[in-house]
Motif scaffolding. Structure first.
Motif, PDB file in Angstrom:
ATOM      1  N   LYS A 172       0.806  -1.231   0.000  1.00 14.41           N
ATOM      2  CA  LYS A 172       0.000   0.000   0.000  1.00 14.41           C
ATOM      3  C   LYS A 172       0.836   1.277   0.000  1.00 14.41           C
ATOM      4  O   LYS A 172       0.280   2.374  -0.020  1.00 14.41           O
ATOM      5  CB  LYS A 172      -0.951   0.015   1.196  1.00 14.41           C
ATOM      6  N   ILE A 173       2.171   1.138   0.003  1.00 11.42           N
ATOM      7  CA  ILE A 173       3.031   2.327   0.012  1.00 11.42           C
ATOM      8  C   ILE A 173       2.800   3.164  -1.246  1.00 11.42           C
ATOM      9  O   ILE A 173       2.832   2.657  -2.366  1.00 11.42           O
ATOM     10  CB  ILE A 173       4.522   1.926   0.090  1.00 11.42           C
ATOM     11  N   LYS A 174       2.548   4.436  -1.044  1.00 12.16           N
ATOM     12  CA  LYS A 174       2.377   5.370  -2.151  1.00 12.16           C
ATOM     13  C   LYS A 174       3.588   6.290  -2.242  1.00 12.16           C
ATOM     14  O   LYS A 174       4.311   6.489  -1.268  1.00 12.16           O
ATOM     15  CB  LYS A 174       1.107   6.199  -1.965  1.00 12.16           C
ATOM     16  N   GLN A 215       4.487   2.958 -18.615  1.00 12.64           N
ATOM     17  CA  GLN A 215       3.557   3.464 -19.617  1.00 12.64           C
ATOM     18  C   GLN A 215       2.503   4.390 -19.022  1.00 12.64           C
ATOM     19  O   GLN A 215       1.907   5.196 -19.724  1.00 12.64           O
ATOM     20  CB  GLN A 215       2.858   2.291 -20.318  1.00 12.64           C
ATOM     21  N   ALA A 216       2.251   4.252 -17.748  1.00 15.82           N
ATOM     22  CA  ALA A 216       1.223   5.063 -17.085  1.00 15.82           C
ATOM     23  C   ALA A 216       1.704   5.448 -15.692  1.00 15.82           C
ATOM     24  O   ALA A 216       2.615   4.829 -15.145  1.00 15.82           O
ATOM     25  CB  ALA A 216      -0.089   4.304 -17.007  1.00 15.82           C
ATOM     26  N   ILE A 217       1.105   6.470 -15.127  1.00 16.26           N
ATOM     27  CA  ILE A 217       1.495   6.951 -13.817  1.00 16.26           C
ATOM     28  C   ILE A 217       0.545   6.394 -12.762  1.00 16.26           C
ATOM     29  O   ILE A 217      -0.667   6.458 -12.905  1.00 16.26           O
ATOM     30  CB  ILE A 217       1.483   8.489 -13.767  1.00 16.26           C
ATOM     31  N   SER A 218       1.111   5.828 -11.705  1.00 17.59           N
ATOM     32  CA  SER A 218       0.329   5.300 -10.599  1.00 17.59           C
ATOM     33  C   SER A 218       0.808   5.948  -9.306  1.00 17.59           C
ATOM     34  O   SER A 218       1.994   6.247  -9.160  1.00 17.59           O
ATOM     35  CB  SER A 218       0.498   3.775 -10.503  1.00 17.59           C
ATOM     36  N   PRO A 219      -0.100   6.169  -8.352  1.00 20.52           N
ATOM     37  CA  PRO A 219       0.330   6.753  -7.077  1.00 20.52           C
ATOM     38  C   PRO A 219       1.104   5.768  -6.200  1.00 20.52           C
ATOM     39  O   PRO A 219       1.759   6.163  -5.241  1.00 20.52           O
ATOM     40  CB  PRO A 219      -0.994   7.151  -6.405  1.00 20.52           C
TER      41      PRO A 219
END
Length: 297
Positions: A172-174, A215-219
């Protein structure tokens, strides 16, 4: 004089119980069934628990309801709990203990809510003796599995080892949890808060993760090359596959114990794992490596 209608409860059994109390008449046994109290427990108590605990409790409650669901709470005696444990324990001793603990908590809530004044039937009924895990993961075993693992699992393994956190807390680390030179974590199980300094190998691992093209940005810090966060299911599946290829048998959760053991400083281990007391950490470490002692001469 016009009648004033008062809604007692959305649950029929609970409404009947409250009506009987108001009218001063004897309650029907159907208003005090274990299943009735369990429904209220699910509505009011279960949502206050951590997600992983809720999932476990739901499975445990399903087993309890099969046996006690149709029984009025006052009719359940210690001998019934003993019989339940003995039968359930033939195939799952640890699960039987957990189910007894959940039953006990539900019964205590039933007393608080006024369903019964009877003593808790779990009182004095011994569960099965449990032995904690004592698996120590060597550096060689760790590296063998990591070498066969998908890169997301390798990243998770390194983070788990360097931070000493449970799998769910690692996943769950952001990226927003990284601030002021520390990795800030709130543990799911205990609610403990800690900031782990980002230095040395931990800093290198985080830099390595952040440097990967995506390819995409995730938190989320742990993600695949399409920007999808690493789920608990994917972690288990990929980790199991890596274990089979490496021919090594440790579990992912054993990495937390390895972190505590490898530190070599109980005070440091206690803080990193957020244990409430030193004795818990000592047991955690000694059960895996044993206590180091000097020879006679």
């Amino acid at each position: 004089m016009p009648r004033v209608w008062t809604k007692l409860s959305g649950d029929r059994a609970e409404a009947l119980r409250l009506w009987a109390q108001r009218e001063g008449v004897k309650e029907d046994d159907s208003t005090r069934l274990f299943s009735v109290i369990a429904r209220r427990y699910v509505r009011e108590v279960l949502p206050t628990k951590a997600a992983s605990t809720r999932r476990d409790n739901e499975k445990e409650l399903a087993n309890l309801l099969r046996v006690f669901g149709h029984v009025p709470i006052d009719f359940i005696a210690p001998m019934h709990i003993r019989e339940y444990l003995d039968i359930r324990g033939q195939t799952a001793k640890v699960r039987a203990n957990r189910e007894k603990a959940l039953f006990s908590h539900i019964f205590n809530k039933a007393r608080e809510w006024g369903y019964t004044t009877a003593s808790n039937p779990c009182q004095g009924v011994k569960g099965f003796k449990e032995t904690g895990r004592d698996r120590y993961v060597t550096n060689e075993e760790f590296e063998k599995v990591k070498a066969k693992a998908h890169f997301t699992v390798g990243d998770a393994m390194d983070l788990a080892l360097l931070t000493g956190q449970r799998p769910s807390d690692v996943l769950k680390i952001k990226k927003s949890d990284i601030r002021d030179g520390a990795l800030w974590i709130v543990q799911n199980k205990t609610g403990a808060r800690l900031g782990i300094e980002i230095t040395g190998e931990l800093a290198a691992v985080i830099d390595r993760i952040n440097a990967r093209p995506c390819q995409a940005i995730s938190p989320y810090l742990l993600q695949d090359d399409k920007g999808q966060p690493l789920s608990l299911y994917a972690l288990r599946s990929r980790f199991d596959k890596a274990r089979e290829l490496a021919k090594v048998t440790f579990q992912f959760r054993d990495i937390r114990a390895k972190a505590a053991t490898d530190i070599g400083d109980l005070a440091h281990s206690q803080k990193l794992l957020a244990h409430k007391n030193r004795e818990m950490t000592e047991h955690y470490v000694r059960s895996r490596l044993g206590e180091r002692v000097k020879p006679l001469r």
